[in-house]
Enzyme design. Sequence first.
Site, PDB file in Angstrom:
ATOM      1  N   CYS A  39       0.800  -1.227   0.000  1.00  0.00           N
ATOM      2  CA  CYS A  39       0.000   0.000   0.000  1.00  0.00           C
ATOM      3  C   CYS A  39       0.834   1.278   0.000  1.00  0.00           C
ATOM      4  CB  CYS A  39      -0.963   0.010   1.173  1.00  0.00           C
ATOM      5  SG  CYS A  39      -0.164  -0.166   2.771  1.00  0.00           S
ATOM      6  N   HIS A  54      -2.318   0.861   6.787  1.00  0.00           N
ATOM      7  CA  HIS A  54      -2.707   1.083   5.394  1.00  0.00           C
ATOM      8  C   HIS A  54      -2.344   2.501   4.943  1.00  0.00           C
ATOM      9  CE1 HIS A  54      -4.583   0.178   1.702  1.00  0.00           C
ATOM     10  NE2 HIS A  54      -5.787   0.643   1.925  1.00  0.00           N
ATOM     11  N   ASP A 113      -8.074   4.986  -3.187  1.00  0.00           N
ATOM     12  CA  ASP A 113      -7.194   3.927  -2.686  1.00  0.00           C
ATOM     13  C   ASP A 113      -6.812   3.032  -3.864  1.00  0.00           C
ATOM     14  OD1 ASP A 113      -6.054   1.654  -1.625  1.00  0.00           O
ATOM     15  OD2 ASP A 113      -7.461   1.481   0.050  1.00  0.00           O
TER      16      ASP A 113
END
Length: 578
Positions: free
Chosen positions: A139, A181, A196
């Site tokens: 991520c 994250h 995202d």
Amino acid sequence: TGNDSNLSATIHPICGMQKIFLHSTAKAIPYAPWVNLTVLMVPFLFLAYPWDKSCLKSMRLDVQQFEKLDAYAAKVNIKSSVEELVKTLLRVARTDLEKVRVIWTWICHHIEYDVLGFQNKDQQSYYPKDVLQSGKSICEGYAGLFEQMCRIAGVHCMNLSGYSKGYGYRTGQTFTGDYDHAWNAVYLEGRWHLLDSTWGSGSVDDSCSKFIFRYNEFYFLTHPALFINNHFPDNSNWQLLKPTVTLEQFENNMLYKSEFYKMGLLAACPETPIIRTVNGKAALSVESRSPALFMFELKGTEEHGLMTLKKNGMNLELYPQKTGKYKLQIYAKPSRGSEELYKCVLEYNLECSSVDKNVFFPKELHQPVGPSWFTERQGFLKPSHRDPLIHTNDGRCTLSFILSKDLSVLASLHSDNSSLTEDVSRRHILQICRGNQIDFKIHLPHPGNFALKIFAKKKSDTGNYNYVFNYLLSCPNAEVKWPVFPQSYSKWAEDYELVEPLTGLLPANRNVQFKLKLHGIAKAFVQCEKMCPLTLSKDGYWEGSYNTSGCRDVFVMVLENANHKFYSHILKYEVGTH
Ligand SMILES: *[C@@H]1O[C@H](CO)[C@@H](O)[C@H](O)[C@H]1NC(C)=O
Ligand SMILES: *[C@@H]1O[C@H](CO)[C@@H](O)[C@H](O)[C@H]1NC(C)=O
Ligand SMILES: *[C@@H]1O[C@H](CO)[C@@H](O)[C@H](O)[C@H]1NC(C)=O
């Protein structure tokens, strides 16, 4: 309660990829280790967005408009430098929104989630140029590359970090320690928007050993009211919500998977992920924008529940037959597209402290139960019983429908309790057709709960009948013990109607009255010892009386054509010994 302690254990610091799970193959992506990013607060306005349920995005947009940009970005293949890549991508983008879109599409289609790198995160580099070269990252690398590409393109973008409900998330868990994250915010048309790209790119399998590119539009400019479902930023300003959600609320809130919204579902009740039974029963409902199909799994089975479909969602009642904790999963799929798989849209923990033994469902009962828009679509209109559960105290009931199509229909009765064969169970149901109306008259053989299954096929089809739906029939009366209806033969036409006698077992040595409506025949008879003709009354019924003295079986026969000599048996009765 103390029982929850196993749920509040800290999870491993993994970055959740979105969990896409299809029915029976739950899949998800894990994430990365986390390094706290220093977020520079840019003095832009943090506008709050109320969600009116009409749009899943934070701005009105039709993704169709990006069709050409997306196709272009997906094909670009440059690894030499981030600058070169951005320059090539920008050739087709004019507005800031288009710039963000080509960058987003490129990353989602070219950067692979690094399932191995995620396990030894200390050795990884998240520098955008390294991520570009290797084509994989976790991520943090996705978000960093996104931020740098936007910076080169001249669009304001932020690296954001926080907690997420992704791979490894367990309902009701708490979040402590390192953030797990990373994602981004971009500034477009005077406001910040969230996205995202890690979760936009795909998902991982159950063991997080394999990544699959599976583009997910949901995480592009997601409405903040929906983004907060599974993204909790380290700085609450980045929720873009007013009022903001506390970490405790985030932990306690229901996780709505992106599939939930993509399926056109709007809300679920209860809104908490932990449900407790009250007197052995738990109920929940899902609201949808348009008709959808649902399934549920309670500890992996579809038992102990009564699910009904509604035009705008579904209702589910659950009666676990053992105390304990259950995992409850709700699956859905769009009403059109039967080839599509059901996808998991909601997960609950069901805590059952008491059991209602009076409510049990026959094993043969299928979900959903009762009539609905779905059964209407299959040709069963205007049901006499709209409720999925039919109570009968005397063991009898009549269901009727208007058939919208040219269908042949059949029904069968099933209980856990009886040794009824399929053939005998059919004889507890009498079918009456009048024009396009169909009636099922039911006489139960014994008390208990039954699944009444209804099957149909097109009249022109020679193949098997297909299951359409079922009802739950319930009869508590211990006295109930109805005999079968008479047996009918293939010459019994669908539009014939039997008025009396309805019982298949006639009394011995009695005068019995016969009354039937039979179409297109020349003569009708009752026969055992002797042939006794029935007479056609003014109102169109074949009538007569017959003495059962000395008979074992009594038949009703017809002569279809006055010039023929062949009689056809249409019904058979047995005569009792006394
Ligand atoms: C965003 O993250 C990337 C990767 O860690 C980093 O290279 C970049 O400098 C960060 N940008 C900002 C503005 O912090
Ligand atoms: C089974 O049948 C008996 C009578 O035949 C009835 O009393 C009982 O309630 C039934 N039980 C179930 C589980 O259907
Ligand atoms: C016919 O039925 C009646 C009773 O309904 C009975 O009394 C009579 O004896 C029966 N038998 C004959 C051969 O008529």
